[in-house]
Write an enzyme that holds these catalytic residues in place. Sequence first.
Site, PDB file in Angstrom:
ATOM      1  N   ARG A 140     -26.816  24.916 -20.367  1.00 33.51           N
ATOM      2  CA  ARG A 140     -27.506  26.202 -20.328  1.00 33.51           C
ATOM      3  C   ARG A 140     -27.709  26.626 -21.772  1.00 33.51           C
ATOM      4  NH1 ARG A 140     -24.842  30.194 -15.782  1.00 33.51           N
ATOM      5  NH2 ARG A 140     -24.209  28.612 -14.274  1.00 33.51           N
ATOM      6  N   LYS A 190     -20.284  29.572 -17.141  1.00 29.88           N
ATOM      7  CA  LYS A 190     -20.530  28.128 -17.260  1.00 29.88           C
ATOM      8  C   LYS A 190     -21.524  27.840 -18.373  1.00 29.88           C
ATOM      9  CE  LYS A 190     -19.934  27.991 -12.254  1.00 29.88           C
ATOM     10  NZ  LYS A 190     -20.640  28.033 -10.970  1.00 29.88           N
ATOM     11  N   LYS A 244      -1.983  32.696  -7.150  1.00 28.61           N
ATOM     12  CA  LYS A 244      -1.279  31.814  -8.070  1.00 28.61           C
ATOM     13  C   LYS A 244      -2.270  31.402  -9.147  1.00 28.61           C
ATOM     14  CE  LYS A 244       2.277  28.626  -8.483  1.00 28.61           C
ATOM     15  NZ  LYS A 244       2.483  29.117  -9.849  1.00 28.61           N
ATOM     16  N   ARG A 261     -26.249  31.992  -2.291  1.00 29.34           N
ATOM     17  CA  ARG A 261     -27.579  31.999  -2.897  1.00 29.34           C
ATOM     18  C   ARG A 261     -27.805  30.650  -3.577  1.00 29.34           C
ATOM     19  NH1 ARG A 261     -25.698  32.091  -8.070  1.00 29.34           N
ATOM     20  NH2 ARG A 261     -23.774  33.237  -8.404  1.00 29.34           N
TER      21      ARG A 261
END
Lengths: 455, 156
Positions: free
Chosen positions: A340, A239, A203, A294
């Site tokens: 970032r 991101k 969905k 990780r």
Amino acid sequence: MALFEKVLIANRGEIALRIQRACRELGIKTVVVHSEADTDAKYVKLADESVCIGPAPSPKSYLNQSALISAALITGCEAIHPGYGFLSENAYFAEICAQYGITFIGPSPDAIRLMGDKIEGRNTMRAAGVPIVPGSDGELQSLEEAVELANSMGYPILLKPAGGGGGRGMRVANDEAELNRYYLTAKSEAEAAFGNGALLLEKYLPKVRHVEIQVLADSHGHSIHLGERDCSSQRRHQKIVEEAPSPAVSPELRARMGEAALKGVRAINYVNAGTMEFLLDPDGNFYFIEMNTRIQVEHPVTELVTGIDLVRWQLRIASGEHLTVQQSDVQIRGHAIECRVNAEDPERDFMPSVGEIQYYLPPGGPGVRVDSHLYPGYMVPGNYDSLLAKMLVWAPNREEAIARMKRALTETVIHGVKTTIPFQLVLLDDDVFVDGEMSTRYVAEIMSKWMASKA
Amino acid sequence: MDLRKLKTLIDLVAESGIAELEITEGDDKVRIVKSSGTPQTSHVSHVYAAPTATTQTAVPAQIAVAAASPTEALAPMPEGKIVKSPMVGTFYRSSSPGAEPFASLGSTVAEGQTLCVIEAMKLMNEIPSEFAGVVKEILVENGEPVEFGQPLFVLA
């Protein structure tokens, strides 16, 4: 249980430096591998030893498993830290390390394999009682099955490669016509990108936040969660700004999400650091999407609000130590934000920018943390990801953290390549962000608004 | 600064791992930089000026030393055709202990001829020469660990 004497760092750039720093503080000797593109990097020279493992292209260097093992053997390393990306979620590499008596700093090959397969991961979490995004039970067997499921669940739906990750290769279908159109292309794209044409159907939740839970587990059965990070600020599923705590997560919700994450951790006997990614809808329902087995790029955000050094714990846990932090010891204090900073030109659709860093002046002052391998004269190579630096701030509350991040970014000087900083400043000023109302698609909207205003 | 002192400094740089040495003594300043295998001097002020009564003061020498990087070979590339290691591993001159080395100083080798073996993960890899020529220098010791791109042989 003694700590390792020497660890091989099988990565590059800022994370290689991060791991070195944690090793150094623990008195562990460091061996950093590098490709020919990174020979002159200062963080390479900072290590106790370095080994050139191949030419610039990753498959011949940072992904070259035999070169990495060989490098560990000739330098006498007892353990390898894989960082993030590259081989960090490669179960086969983790197995090879074990075969050669080298400790892979991370979970077991089985845990990596299980969570790396999106279908298996979903099924395992569902069986463990972790809520998952409604969708197909496994691989779609046919277009007919997809259509039937989509019609009963309701559109929009998402076609997702089972063997993929990082948000790549996904397609949204808003109705049956689109589903019919996209099914076969999505299959062949997945085959081409991941060598695996298997598709899942889920969905599609339009207005959600990406909220992930950091976990830590030792090899003695003890595990804790360290709260959430809100990573909803994404551009094309990558991101660009992360923060903790999430403006949408109350202490009660945090406890529930944390417990769900730990259910998953226990079900697979997960050891070391990991992150459970969830989607959080506006009604407070959360759904598991995937687990990253990780350390993650944005781990410092959690370190800042909890005061717990995650990479240090990775090393200690891998050497057999007990995780001495109890869940009740984990306190979320203040607010942290990470930007970032990538070598990309936001005015040209984030086109990668390569070149020499002619001048570099990082920010400083109270509550500022910079994780970066940059220095004046550094040549940004074109072969790897474009991350230049992680700019982080901590402040007692979100409003002050935003002001502090804007201050820090404005002080930052990086000359020689284009960076994402101008766009991140726009983001931090946007009402949606300031009000804490981010969802995963809002960055695209801000981007359009910004580009329109410049025209 | 007198010639004897200068010669001592030059010898010091030549024999050591020092890449660059700069000494300031009063008005005199000498910088010795090691390149092309031999140290070269550049004098910034009048090194050979005879000491005069007015300028000669007992100023302690200030020494700035740029130490060689511990992880790199200091000497620049020797002249000739250089065979570099194509992999990470342990270098051996012969196929097994006690066997004849594949190539010795003065050997003539053809292109593609095996020069040495590099062992990685218990597998022996025969390393062929990219060039034909005569072995002029062997830059690594038997049993020494080598990295990718490390110069192994120099052929003339």
